[in-house]
Design a protein around this motif. Structure first.
Motif, PDB file in Angstrom:
ATOM      1  N   PRO A 113      15.485   2.212  -8.608  1.00  0.00           N
ATOM      2  CA  PRO A 113      15.310   1.328  -7.456  1.00  0.00           C
ATOM      3  C   PRO A 113      13.852   1.322  -7.001  1.00  0.00           C
ATOM      4  O   PRO A 113      13.142   2.273  -7.241  1.00  0.00           O
ATOM      5  N   VAL A 114      13.455   0.235  -6.372  1.00  0.00           N
ATOM      6  CA  VAL A 114      12.067   0.104  -5.946  1.00  0.00           C
ATOM      7  C   VAL A 114      11.737   1.197  -4.936  1.00  0.00           C
ATOM      8  O   VAL A 114      12.485   1.432  -3.999  1.00  0.00           O
ATOM      9  N   VAL A 115      10.640   1.875  -5.199  1.00  0.00           N
ATOM     10  CA  VAL A 115      10.242   2.960  -4.298  1.00  0.00           C
ATOM     11  C   VAL A 115       9.631   2.354  -3.045  1.00  0.00           C
ATOM     12  O   VAL A 115       8.731   1.521  -3.118  1.00  0.00           O
ATOM     13  N   GLN A 116      10.142   2.783  -1.907  1.00  0.00           N
ATOM     14  CA  GLN A 116       9.649   2.204  -0.659  1.00  0.00           C
ATOM     15  C   GLN A 116       8.402   2.903  -0.169  1.00  0.00           C
ATOM     16  O   GLN A 116       8.261   4.122  -0.303  1.00  0.00           O
ATOM     17  N   ALA A 117       7.528   2.108   0.402  1.00  0.00           N
ATOM     18  CA  ALA A 117       6.348   2.707   1.016  1.00  0.00           C
ATOM     19  C   ALA A 117       6.795   3.420   2.282  1.00  0.00           C
ATOM     20  O   ALA A 117       7.772   3.043   2.917  1.00  0.00           O
ATOM     21  N   GLU A 118       6.060   4.465   2.638  1.00  0.00           N
ATOM     22  CA  GLU A 118       6.440   5.274   3.792  1.00  0.00           C
ATOM     23  C   GLU A 118       6.413   4.461   5.083  1.00  0.00           C
ATOM     24  O   GLU A 118       7.328   4.481   5.868  1.00  0.00           O
ATOM     25  N   ALA A 119       5.326   3.754   5.273  1.00  0.00           N
ATOM     26  CA  ALA A 119       5.174   2.991   6.515  1.00  0.00           C
ATOM     27  C   ALA A 119       4.410   1.712   6.168  1.00  0.00           C
ATOM     28  O   ALA A 119       3.806   1.630   5.114  1.00  0.00           O
ATOM     29  N   PRO A 120       4.423   0.727   7.050  1.00  0.00           N
ATOM     30  CA  PRO A 120       3.625  -0.467   6.775  1.00  0.00           C
ATOM     31  C   PRO A 120       2.174  -0.077   6.527  1.00  0.00           C
ATOM     32  O   PRO A 120       1.693   0.891   7.139  1.00  0.00           O
ATOM     33  N   VAL A 121       1.499  -0.803   5.657  1.00  0.00           N
ATOM     34  CA  VAL A 121       0.143  -0.424   5.265  1.00  0.00           C
ATOM     35  C   VAL A 121      -0.705  -0.109   6.492  1.00  0.00           C
ATOM     36  O   VAL A 121      -1.295   0.924   6.621  1.00  0.00           O
ATOM     37  N   GLU A 122      -0.773  -1.094   7.406  1.00  0.00           N
ATOM     38  CA  GLU A 122      -1.294  -0.783   8.736  1.00  0.00           C
ATOM     39  C   GLU A 122      -0.631  -1.749   9.705  1.00  0.00           C
ATOM     40  O   GLU A 122      -0.371  -2.905   9.352  1.00  0.00           O
TER      41      GLU A 122
END
Lengths: 142, 289
Positions: free
Chosen positions: B191-200
């Motif tokens: 599954p697509v690995v999610q980024a921790e938080a929005p870039v900024e």
């Protein structure tokens, strides 16, 4: 002209376009939309269709298929799987593709191929439309 | 000592080999330039995709879309292995294969079934001989491919994933770092690995979404998979050409060395022949006296 907006169109194989324009009209999945300078930031998926932009009072047309658009107050970025300027489209090829798709639509009853043929048909027809619109706007010669 | 004639023939053969390796070197360098151009052109597209996707996916719960959701029980693992179709490029393919093998063995040790999707003939040949389970293969495609190929591979992989035939998908490709460095890489695709938080945060969170965050994700996620596959393809093909250039450069140099050695041997043999002939003549003359 003061209020210009930057339009960028990129595909996996090239940067098709990067220009300062006055207005962008694009085919979103839930309807066409227009963008002027200082538009609210927004993000939408694109359908198959014709995108146009105005520059120096003239309308230019681009065929786009599949992808999405990001709009910020100063910039419109189009990420499309396929994008072609009107002058790059071959009417001949589009017409042939249209005929093929129509034939397939009559024969194929299996679902996947049916959907595929439908999409191919839409693509061919939109390509032709882009060509026609551009030539009636006088931005390409036939 | 090898005969005179034999050495001469050998020198000729090595010189011809040198011509070939030299030509292959030049061919690879021309192709490399093309491949590098393509990566350059693709990069802005891929980066934008990544940016938007990580922004979007950080906003939502992974349960919202099947391609994001991590499965509780992972039984079947798919590995997309990208290699070249042709050899004569040094350890390039074997590096990729051993990377893939290590990953496969790890997964197998955890009791998971491993299936391979081989792009490029070399990887396919290797694993077919070892009776590995190969789900799909694409051969003779690395010479000329476009986004369509990534599209095809991506669609198939996604379908297998959605049909529960695979619960996790990885990709093994060769990252093009520089002319002399190509590093085999393994990354998870599904599954697509999610980024921790929005870039900024900041102004980006003010977006309007059309049709909706979920609808957009449904559009973008499958494409993102294809973008990743295409990236792998481009990187690998670039690395292949670079590896071949280096390999052929070495081969050409080795040829030179060999010609030098052979010439030396040839001269020695010639000298020895002359000496022995001279001895004969002198001996004959002596006998006549």
């Amino acid at each position: 002209m003061a209020n210009l907006i930057k339009l960028e169109i990129v595909t996996p194989d090239r940067n098709l376009l990067s220009e300062d324009v006055e207005y962008v009209g694009a085919p979103g999945v839930s309807g066409d939309f227009g963008v002027l300078h200082n538009h609210t930031p927004f993000l939408t998926a694109l359908s198959i269709g014709s995108l146009f932009y105005k520059k120096d009072g003239r309308k230019y047309y681009v065929f786009v298929s599949g992808g999405f658009t990001e709009v910020t107050p100063t910039k419109v970025s189009v990420l499309a799987e396929v994008a072609e300027k009107a002058e790059e489209i071959s009417l001949e090829r589009a017409r042939k593709a249209k005929e093929r798709a129509e034939q397939r639509l009559q024969q194929e009853r299996e679902r996947i191929d049916y959907v595929r043929a439908k999409i191919a048909l839409a693509r061919a027809m939109q390509r032709m439309r882009v060509r026609e619109e551009a030539s009636s706007a006088g931005t390409i010669s036939m | 000592m090898a005969s005179f004639r034999e050495i001469q023939r050998k020198i000729g053969a090595v010189k011809k080999t040198k011509q070939i390796t030299k030509a292959m070197n030049m061919g690879a360098s021309a192709k490399l330039r093309g491949a590098q151009d393509r990566i350059e052109r693709f990069r802005p597209y891929a980066e934008k995709y990544f940016e938007i996707l990580s922004d979007l996916s950080a906003r939502v719960d992974p349960g919202i879309h099947p391609l994001l959701e991590k499965r509780e029980e992972i039984k079947n693992v798919g590995i997309i292995l990208i290699t070249s179709d042709k050899g004569l490029c040094g350890a390039f393919n074997s590096n990729l294969i051993s990377k893939c093998n290590a990953l496969a063995r790890n997964k197998a040790a955890e009791g998971k079934e491993v299936q391979l999707i081989c792009v490029g003939k070399k990887g396919y040949d290797f694993f077919r001989r070892r009776k590995q389970n190969i789900a799909d293969s694409y051969r003779e495609v690395m010479g000329s491919f476009d986004f369509q190929l990534a599209n095809e591979i991506g669609t198939k992989v996604i379908n297998r994933y959605l049909d529960q035939e695979m619960d996790e998908v990885h990709i093994v490709y060769s990252e093009f770092v520089s002319m002399v460095r190509q590093v085999p890489q393994a990354a998870q695709v599904l599954p697509v690995v999610q980024a921790e938080a929005p870039v900024e945060g900041g102004p980006q969170s003010e977006y309007l979404f059309e049709p909706s965050v979920e609808g957009l994700l449904a559009e973008i996620l499958p494409r993102y998979i294809k973008v990743q596959v295409y990236r792998g393809l481009l990187d690998t093909s670039c690395s292949e050409h670079a590896a071949r250039m280096t390999a052929m450069d070495n081969a050409t140099r080795n040829c030179d060395e060999m010609v030098d050695q052979l010439t030396l041997a040839y001269n020695k043999a010639r000298q020895a022949a002359i000496t022995s002939e001279l001895m004969d003549i002198v001996g004959g003359a002596e006998a006549l006296r």
